[in-house]
Design a protein around this motif. Sequence first.
Motif, short mmCIF file in Angstrom:
data_model
loop_
_atom_site.label_atom_id
_atom_site.label_comp_id
_atom_site.label_asym_id
_atom_site.label_seq_id
_atom_site.Cartn_x
_atom_site.Cartn_y
_atom_site.Cartn_z
N ARG A 26 35.30 37.78 45.45
CA ARG A 26 34.32 36.48 45.52
C ARG A 26 34.46 35.63 44.04
O ARG A 26 34.42 34.26 44.07
N HIS A 27 34.84 36.45 43.05
CA HIS A 27 34.86 35.72 41.59
C HIS A 27 36.39 35.22 40.94
O HIS A 27 36.46 34.55 40.33
N LEU A 28 37.25 35.82 41.84
CA LEU A 28 38.90 35.56 41.60
C LEU A 28 39.16 34.31 41.91
O LEU A 28 38.76 33.78 43.10
N ILE A 29 39.87 33.46 41.25
CA ILE A 29 40.27 32.12 41.70
C ILE A 29 41.34 32.36 42.56
O ILE A 29 41.49 31.82 43.60
N ASN A 30 42.46 33.46 42.21
CA ASN A 30 43.30 33.64 43.18
C ASN A 30 43.18 34.98 43.68
O ASN A 30 43.59 35.96 43.14
N SER A 31 42.74 35.25 44.95
CA SER A 31 42.19 36.42 45.53
C SER A 31 43.43 37.40 45.97
O SER A 31 43.41 38.46 46.16
N GLU A 32 44.68 36.58 45.73
CA GLU A 32 46.12 37.34 46.07
C GLU A 32 46.23 38.46 45.12
O GLU A 32 47.01 39.34 45.33
N LEU A 33 45.64 38.53 43.92
CA LEU A 33 45.87 39.23 42.73
C LEU A 33 45.38 40.78 43.28
O LEU A 33 45.48 41.82 42.89
N LEU A 34 44.39 40.54 44.30
CA LEU A 34 43.78 41.80 44.75
C LEU A 34 44.74 42.88 45.34
O LEU A 34 44.75 44.05 45.50
N ARG A 35 45.87 42.21 45.99
CA ARG A 35 47.12 43.16 46.47
C ARG A 35 47.67 43.99 45.50
O ARG A 35 48.07 45.07 45.87
N GLY A 36 47.57 43.67 44.36
CA GLY A 36 48.12 44.56 43.28
C GLY A 36 47.23 45.38 42.36
O GLY A 36 47.42 45.95 41.42
N ALA A 37 46.00 45.17 42.75
CA ALA A 37 44.78 45.98 42.17
C ALA A 37 44.74 47.44 42.56
O ALA A 37 45.39 47.68 43.62
N VAL A 38 44.01 48.26 41.42
CA VAL A 38 43.98 49.50 41.89
C VAL A 38 42.58 50.01 41.56
O VAL A 38 41.85 49.21 40.61
N ALA A 39 42.00 51.04 42.25
CA ALA A 39 40.67 51.52 41.89
C ALA A 39 40.92 52.58 40.84
O ALA A 39 41.30 53.56 41.43
N VAL A 40 40.35 52.49 39.98
CA VAL A 40 40.58 53.73 38.97
C VAL A 40 39.19 54.41 39.02
O VAL A 40 38.16 53.88 38.83
N THR A 41 39.31 55.61 39.55
CA THR A 41 38.19 56.60 39.83
C THR A 41 38.22 57.49 38.69
O THR A 41 38.94 58.24 38.43
N LEU A 42 36.84 57.66 38.28
CA LEU A 42 36.47 58.80 37.37
C LEU A 42 35.00 59.06 37.63
O LEU A 42 34.25 58.06 37.74
N PHE A 43 34.88 60.22 37.90
CA PHE A 43 33.57 60.79 37.94
C PHE A 43 33.18 60.31 39.47
O PHE A 43 31.77 59.86 39.56
N LEU A 47 36.41 51.83 40.08
CA LEU A 47 36.21 50.59 39.62
C LEU A 47 37.49 49.98 39.57
O LEU A 47 38.71 50.48 39.35
N LEU A 48 37.51 48.44 39.93
CA LEU A 48 38.81 47.86 40.15
C LEU A 48 39.36 47.29 38.71
O LEU A 48 39.03 46.81 37.84
N ALA A 49 40.90 47.59 38.74
CA ALA A 49 41.67 47.17 37.83
C ALA A 49 42.24 45.88 38.34
O ALA A 49 43.20 46.41 39.19
N VAL A 50 42.17 44.82 37.99
CA VAL A 50 42.78 43.61 38.71
C VAL A 50 44.11 43.17 37.55
O VAL A 50 44.00 42.97 36.71
#
Length: 168
Positions: A26-43, A47-50
Amino acid sequence: MGPSRQVPAPRLLPPEQGYDYELWARHLINSELLRGAVAVTLFRAPLLAVPTGATRQGGQLHMVEEVFARQTVAALGGLPGFEKVSHRGPIVEWGDMPPPFCQPALCHQFYGLRDPAGRGEPDCSMVPLARHGGHGPEPGCWPPPFERPSGRISLPRESVPAVAAARP
């Protein structure tokens, strides 16, 4: 000497598994960046790293403790869009550094985010108070907008004693 405490290592998952995926979408100007994002999981909290690119010059992720930040730097290193990945204490950063004393509108632009002030949306940058749960009319937003109660406020039907009587 007791058993040694094993430090959990962050795991990388697909971006859609990040708890905050919809918020970023919802907040990214260019949501295409989500294709290269990863969810970093701890405990068990992904959480998303964009990544950087197009309209996003840098990024960061708070990893609670420096040991987890070091591990996250190693995990993100070499992934496209996570160039110059490093950490300062528990904060993992990648891409360019934001300007010093960054004003909100300039910071939104630097991180490739829509400016909530310019769109008439609530500012979702604050963290809810402990135990509040962050529930408001906008998912993920805190504080909820102030609403004046309409009409007369009804009084409770029964009063609750301020001090409970001691049990025998």
